[in-house]
Design a protein around this motif. Structure first.
Motif, mmCIF file in Angstrom:
data_model
loop_
_atom_site.group_PDB
_atom_site.id
_atom_site.type_symbol
_atom_site.label_atom_id
_atom_site.label_comp_id
_atom_site.label_asym_id
_atom_site.label_seq_id
_atom_site.Cartn_x
_atom_site.Cartn_y
_atom_site.Cartn_z
ATOM 1 N N GLY A 1 0.800 -1.220 0.000
ATOM 2 C CA GLY A 1 0.000 0.000 0.000
ATOM 3 C C GLY A 1 0.831 1.267 0.000
ATOM 4 N N PHE B 1 -1.324 6.759 2.940
ATOM 5 C CA PHE B 1 -0.687 7.391 4.093
ATOM 6 C C PHE B 1 0.042 6.359 4.978
ATOM 7 C CE2 PHE B 1 -3.365 11.106 3.202
ATOM 8 C CZ PHE B 1 -2.461 12.124 3.452
ATOM 9 N N SER B 2 -0.617 5.219 5.225
ATOM 10 C CA SER B 2 -0.033 4.252 6.163
ATOM 11 C C SER B 2 1.253 3.641 5.606
ATOM 12 C CB SER B 2 -1.028 3.132 6.467
ATOM 13 O OG SER B 2 -2.208 3.654 6.995
ATOM 14 N N GLU C 1 2.451 -1.851 -4.502
ATOM 15 C CA GLU C 1 1.188 -1.102 -4.638
ATOM 16 C C GLU C 1 0.492 -1.492 -5.940
ATOM 17 O OE1 GLU C 1 -0.911 1.298 -3.115
ATOM 18 O OE2 GLU C 1 -1.963 1.013 -5.018
ATOM 19 N N ALA C 2 -0.811 -1.744 -5.835
ATOM 20 C CA ALA C 2 -1.580 -2.141 -7.024
ATOM 21 C C ALA C 2 -1.682 -1.017 -8.058
ATOM 22 C CB ALA C 2 -2.980 -2.585 -6.603
ATOM 23 N N GLY D 1 -3.018 6.101 -2.331
ATOM 24 C CA GLY D 1 -4.008 5.199 -1.717
ATOM 25 C C GLY D 1 -5.395 5.547 -2.207
ATOM 26 N N VAL D 2 -6.312 5.817 -1.284
ATOM 27 C CA VAL D 2 -7.697 6.078 -1.705
ATOM 28 C C VAL D 2 -7.776 7.253 -2.668
ATOM 29 C CG1 VAL D 2 -8.756 5.080 0.354
ATOM 30 C CG2 VAL D 2 -8.251 7.506 0.303
ATOM 31 N N TRP E 1 -7.268 6.107 -6.239
ATOM 32 C CA TRP E 1 -8.389 5.381 -6.850
ATOM 33 C C TRP E 1 -9.654 6.231 -6.969
ATOM 34 C CZ3 TRP E 1 -6.992 1.115 -9.162
ATOM 35 C CH2 TRP E 1 -5.894 0.404 -8.666
ATOM 36 N N VAL F 1 -11.472 15.332 0.466
ATOM 37 C CA VAL F 1 -11.370 14.839 1.832
ATOM 38 C C VAL F 1 -12.269 15.672 2.746
ATOM 39 C CG1 VAL F 1 -9.368 16.249 2.537
ATOM 40 C CG2 VAL F 1 -9.716 13.985 3.546
ATOM 41 N N ASP F 2 -12.822 15.001 3.760
ATOM 42 C CA ASP F 2 -13.705 15.681 4.706
ATOM 43 C C ASP F 2 -12.969 16.082 5.989
ATOM 44 O OD1 ASP F 2 -15.874 15.341 2.998
ATOM 45 O OD2 ASP F 2 -16.513 13.482 3.936
ATOM 46 N N SER F 3 -11.685 15.796 6.070
ATOM 47 C CA SER F 3 -10.878 16.253 7.218
ATOM 48 C C SER F 3 -10.309 17.608 6.836
ATOM 49 C CB SER F 3 -9.700 15.316 7.467
ATOM 50 O OG SER F 3 -10.121 14.037 7.808
ATOM 51 N N TYR G 1 -5.204 16.959 7.410
ATOM 52 C CA TYR G 1 -5.017 15.769 6.587
ATOM 53 C C TYR G 1 -3.664 15.788 5.876
ATOM 54 C CZ TYR G 1 -6.817 11.667 4.129
ATOM 55 O OH TYR G 1 -7.022 10.382 3.658
ATOM 56 N N VAL H 1 -0.689 -7.779 -4.691
ATOM 57 C CA VAL H 1 -0.287 -8.951 -3.908
ATOM 58 C C VAL H 1 -1.467 -9.909 -3.794
ATOM 59 C CG1 VAL H 1 0.390 -9.737 -1.610
ATOM 60 C CG2 VAL H 1 1.489 -7.728 -2.627
ATOM 61 N N GLY I 1 -7.158 10.131 9.006
ATOM 62 C CA GLY I 1 -6.246 9.154 8.414
ATOM 63 C C GLY I 1 -4.761 9.336 8.734
HETATM 64 P P1 FAD Z 1 -5.344 3.602 1.559
HETATM 65 O O1 FAD Z 1 -5.235 5.042 1.302
HETATM 66 O O2 FAD Z 1 -6.626 2.931 1.316
HETATM 67 O O3 FAD Z 1 -4.169 2.872 0.791
HETATM 68 C C1 FAD Z 1 -4.115 1.482 0.686
HETATM 69 C C2 FAD Z 1 -3.366 1.130 -0.579
HETATM 70 O O4 FAD Z 1 -3.124 -0.274 -0.556
HETATM 71 C C3 FAD Z 1 -4.140 1.409 -1.856
HETATM 72 O O5 FAD Z 1 -3.402 2.254 -2.695
HETATM 73 C C4 FAD Z 1 -4.336 0.044 -2.501
HETATM 74 O O6 FAD Z 1 -4.224 0.060 -3.910
HETATM 75 C C5 FAD Z 1 -3.206 -0.744 -1.878
HETATM 76 N N1 FAD Z 1 -3.515 -2.178 -1.834
HETATM 77 C C6 FAD Z 1 -4.525 -2.769 -1.159
HETATM 78 N N2 FAD Z 1 -4.485 -4.097 -1.335
HETATM 79 C C7 FAD Z 1 -3.430 -4.340 -2.148
HETATM 80 C C8 FAD Z 1 -2.870 -5.529 -2.680
HETATM 81 N N3 FAD Z 1 -3.394 -6.742 -2.411
HETATM 82 N N4 FAD Z 1 -1.768 -5.414 -3.462
HETATM 83 C C9 FAD Z 1 -1.212 -4.207 -3.727
HETATM 84 N N5 FAD Z 1 -1.715 -3.049 -3.248
HETATM 85 C C10 FAD Z 1 -2.811 -3.127 -2.469
HETATM 86 N N6 FAD Z 1 -10.164 9.574 6.080
HETATM 87 C C11 FAD Z 1 -10.133 10.730 6.748
HETATM 88 O O7 FAD Z 1 -9.439 10.849 7.762
HETATM 89 N N7 FAD Z 1 -10.845 11.803 6.311
HETATM 90 C C12 FAD Z 1 -11.597 11.739 5.194
HETATM 91 O O8 FAD Z 1 -12.259 12.694 4.847
HETATM 92 C C13 FAD Z 1 -11.625 10.546 4.444
HETATM 93 N N8 FAD Z 1 -12.321 10.446 3.289
HETATM 94 C C14 FAD Z 1 -12.304 9.284 2.595
HETATM 95 C C15 FAD Z 1 -12.987 9.206 1.390
HETATM 96 C C16 FAD Z 1 -13.001 8.030 0.655
HETATM 97 C C17 FAD Z 1 -13.703 7.986 -0.668
HETATM 98 C C18 FAD Z 1 -12.371 6.893 1.172
HETATM 99 C C19 FAD Z 1 -12.416 5.591 0.425
HETATM 100 C C20 FAD Z 1 -11.694 6.948 2.368
HETATM 101 C C21 FAD Z 1 -11.633 8.144 3.094
HETATM 102 N N9 FAD Z 1 -10.942 8.261 4.288
HETATM 103 C C22 FAD Z 1 -10.892 9.455 4.955
HETATM 104 C C23 FAD Z 1 -10.272 7.098 4.873
HETATM 105 C C24 FAD Z 1 -8.909 6.874 4.225
HETATM 106 O O9 FAD Z 1 -8.876 5.518 3.954
HETATM 107 C C25 FAD Z 1 -7.757 7.276 5.144
HETATM 108 O O10 FAD Z 1 -7.791 8.666 5.399
HETATM 109 C C26 FAD Z 1 -6.375 6.981 4.543
HETATM 110 O O11 FAD Z 1 -6.397 7.061 3.167
HETATM 111 C C27 FAD Z 1 -5.870 5.629 4.964
HETATM 112 O O12 FAD Z 1 -4.628 5.411 4.344
HETATM 113 P P2 FAD Z 1 -4.073 3.949 4.157
HETATM 114 O O13 FAD Z 1 -2.710 4.067 3.627
HETATM 115 O O14 FAD Z 1 -4.251 3.183 5.418
HETATM 116 O O15 FAD Z 1 -5.045 3.252 3.129
#
Ligand code: FAD
Length: 547
Positions: free
Chosen positions: A16, A19-20, A39-40, A46-47, A50, A58-60, A65, A111, A442
């Motif tokens: 991924g 952010f994480s 990363e896919a 991340g989100v 896509w 974003v709503d934060s 954020y 993955v 997030g």
């Molecule tokens: P993500 O940003 O989801 O990143 C995960 C990544 O892992 C993706 O790029 C994906 O392609 C990759 N991945 C997953 N599985 C695989 C695999 N098997 N192989 C390879 N790559 C893979 N949070 C807030 O705090 N405020 C907001 O306003 C807010 N709005 C949001 C709006 C939407 C539409 C969505 C979907 C989420 C929102 N979020 C919000 C939550 C958001 O998920 C987090 O803020 C933050 O993006 C989390 O980051 P992350 O890295 O954990 O996950």
């Protein structure tokens, strides 16, 4: 495992580039580990990579954020209080450059499996293209939205027009101006997207199952030199953000709804409502998510404000019913910038699929029990197999060969601290099930959880250990605590993805730790301070020939 060559031998393989994952890569490299992201997608975000549908933002509110590293914020300017997906990807470009991420990222790499090799005490991780990685630590930061949900309507492959899922939005913007468009779903995505599309669509039809109860966003544009918080105060701001109950610098009010008399209460609700963002939701009276009478006050105030924006009695009944369709704030609260006024336009229609259910998708559009609606574009804003889907869609096999998918199907989504799973050594994730995740801003979670994960990995390394895994009893106790806290709130009274609803076969349980980030971090810190209670460590097995 026999002799085998690996695309990479690593200390840590991270899935991924949101952010994480990005934060984890940076911090593990700082500590001297070899680490890579897979990363896919073909870029960071991340989100936000896509979800590039019209209106996605974003709503934060800014400056929440983003990462707290001064190297990043000192020369980055946000142009809006609620930045859109384009600006968020610009931010990720900035991060990638400053943190020099590209040399350690494999894009276009999905993955499909990760298998714990007990003898070698390593993870063997395989991508769809056949590449195999071996790593001591496996960190699937797959997020809450990696597995999309689709309605099981008859005839979905029959439609001759364009059919899109909001989270697989094409990079080349589809030509939707002047077209007849259906948006299926009224969650946060449906609300954002419908409003954006309504401004150019020939005809827009929104299909609603349950009304969203959105709040005013109150967007602000920032010109050059204008900042939401002065740069010199940002360090302090980020400290406060990390200490707040939701990863923001604000929390619930320190008093209950009926501590105020009627006039004082109305004045408070008015001020919260006018503030915009999530203030009216998670900055409201302290009992609004716990007490039905308190929640009803909040709903009624919201309903009356909303009804005044609608011109038609049917719309009022469907979008802001007299009685709450579910307790306010117990489904994700969207933010909007004219969603309700949009329904007053002649080119926008609302279909309530409870009154007139969808019968099938046809070649020309959607047939309900009332009529056949014809469309050029059907957009599924139908969400995700949220929170657990990213983990369960990968074949992750731990000790004894059981998969995470099988374990979650058997026991429900049980984790230890929302970071690790019993039976799966050396595997950690952020923003996962049974952590504050969707109830935490997030980037705040990415940093705090990511930092804790670095701490436990350092502990393994510095003590000369080989692996760490939570024990079953500690995991059960955490799951019980998560569910008990959820039951003390009104959240389970709504059908929502917070509870695993809407996905056939998914066990209903709280996917969120609802005790607040502050209490969560107290638990994590005391676990670490006491030598990682609830975890078992293993020393290296006698070295076998390289696997
Ligand atoms: P993500 O940003 O989801 O990143 C995960 C990544 O892992 C993706 O790029 C994906 O392609 C990759 N991945 C997953 N599985 C695989 C695999 N098997 N192989 C390879 N790559 C893979 N949070 C807030 O705090 N405020 C907001 O306003 C807010 N709005 C949001 C709006 C939407 C539409 C969505 C979907 C989420 C929102 N979020 C919000 C939550 C958001 O998920 C987090 O803020 C933050 O993006 C989390 O980051 P992350 O890295 O954990 O996950």
């Amino acid at each position: 495992m026999g002799s085998r060559t690996y695309a990479q031998e690593l200390d840590a393989l991270i899935i991924g580039a949101g952010f994480s994952g990005v934060y984890q890569l940076k911090r593990l490299r700082d500590e001297g580990y070899s680490a890579k992201i897979v990363e896919a997608g073909d870029n960071y975000g991340g989100v936000w990579y896509w979800n590039r549908y019209p209106g996605a933002r974003v709503d934060s509110h800014a400056p929440h954020y983003q990462f707290s590293d001064p190297e990043l914020w000192k020369d980055f300017h946000w142009s809006q209080r609620f930045p859109d997906h384009v600006e968020l990807r610009r931010y990720f470009e900035h991060v990638a450059e400053k943190w020099d991420l590209r040399k350690d990222t494999y894009f276009n790499t999905f993955v499909t499996s990760a298998v714990w090799d007990e003898a070698a005490q390593k993870w063997i991780v395989t991508a769809k293209d056949g590449r195999v990685f071996r790593a001591t630590f496996f960190l699937p930061h797959t997020g809450i939205a990696a597995s999309r949900a689709f309605p099981d309507w008859k005839g979905r492959d029959r439609f001759r027009g364009v059919q899109l899922h909001s989270s697989f939005w094409p990079h080349a913007e589809p030509d939707w101006k002047g077209k007849r468009i259906a948006v299926i779903g009224t969650g946060s995505t449906g609300v954002q997207m419908s409003h954006a599309l309504s401004e150019g669509a020939g005809e827009l039809v929104v299909f609603q199952r349950t009304p969203a109860l959105p709040l005013r966003m109150r967007q602000v544009d920032y010109g050059a030199g204008e900042e939401p918080v002065a740069k010199e105060e940002l360090g302090d701001f980020f400290r406060r953000r990390g200490e707040g109950p939701w990863g923001f610098d604000f929390g619930l009010l320190p008093r209950r709804t009926f501590d105020d008399d009627g006039a004082a209460r109305r004045a408070t609700l008015e001020a919260l409502w006018r503030a915009g963002d999530f203030t009216y939701w998670i900055g409201n009276y302290s009992d609004t998510l716990f007490d039905l009478a308190a929640n009803r006050e909040v709903y009624d105030f919201w309903r009356d404000k909303t009804r005044a924006r609608l011109h038609d009695e049917r719309l009022r009944r469907l979008l802001a019913p007299q009685d709450p369709p579910y307790p306010f704030g117990c489904k994700r609260v969207p933010l909007e910038q004219g969603y309700f006024e949009m329904f007053n336009q002649p080119n926008v229609h609302l279909v309530d699929v409870n009154e007139t259910p969808v019968v099938e998708i046809t070649e020309a559009g959607i047939r309900t029990t009332e009529k056949e609606w014809e469309f050029d574009i059907i957009i599924l804003a139908t969400g995700f197999d949220a929170v657990t889907g990213g983990l369960t869609q990968i074949d992750i096999r731990g000790v004894g060969g059981e998969t995470v998918r099988e374990k979650f199907a058997r026991d429900g989504p049980t984790t230890y601290y929302g970071l690790s799973v019993a039976g799966f050594p050396n595997m950690f994730f952020s923003y996962g099930p049974q952590s504050p995740s969707a109830f935490c801003n997030g980037p705040t979670c990415a940093e705090l959880q990511g930092e804790w994960i670095v701490g436990i990995i350092n502990h393994v390394r510095d003590a000369g250990l080989a692996s760490v895994v939570p024990d079953e009893a500690s995991e059960r106790a955490w799951a019980a605590q998560v569910n008990a806290i959820a039951e003390s709130t009104l959240i389970p009274r709504a059908k929502s993805w917070y509870m695993g609803d809407g996905i056939p076969g998914k066990r209903r349980a709280s996917l969120m730790f609802l005790g607040g980030l502050t209490n969560y971090m107290t638990e994590l810190k005391s676990c670490a301070a006491e030598g990682y209670t609830g975890f078992r460590f293993e020393i290296p097995k006698v070295q076998t020939a390289s696997a």
